[in-house]
Scaffold this motif. Sequence first.
Motif: not given
Length: 183
Positions: A59-64, A66, A89
């Motif tokens: 996942f990439d939290h910054d870009h929302g 997974g 997200r």
Amino acid sequence: MAPLRSLSNTVKMNVYAAVIGAATRLQGGHRPMPPEVEYAKPPATDDPLYNDSHYFNFFDHDHGIGAFTRIGKLANRNASIGLFFIYLREGQAFFFTQSEHIPRDLTDLRSGPLRYEVVKPLEELRIVNRAKFLRLENPRDWIDPVGLCHRVSDDDFVDVDVDVTFKGWGQVHNAKKLYARGL
């Protein structure tokens, strides 16, 4: 659609390596894993359903964003099955699957356009998939896959370009009780 392109950012798997390394040290086992564990294994049986799977969750939290991807090699049938899910997200999901007849090359980790490239065994892996994905506005539609198949049209597919590189941060160790293949 712009956030999907951000999957080309390098994703680092330091947490996984740290957990496995710590568990191995706690168990007293400190054997580094051999590079060949990166590739498919020869079949342990002549069962036509024997399957050697390789998969990733990231996942990439910054870009929302997974994702989950899997390639299963059915070596006794010279076949592979590839899956790729992407979750945003905002609630949308994208899905790809393909199966194909492949040569019996254990180092070839691909299924159609989905491929896992071992850049440096146990240090750097790359996932590439350039394909049409099914766009789901509501991922819960997978609860009824048969019904979903009757509602899908060509307009529900979008071009997706995934290129993700995983770089390890430490030596990979084998913990027989934690490592599924128990090498």
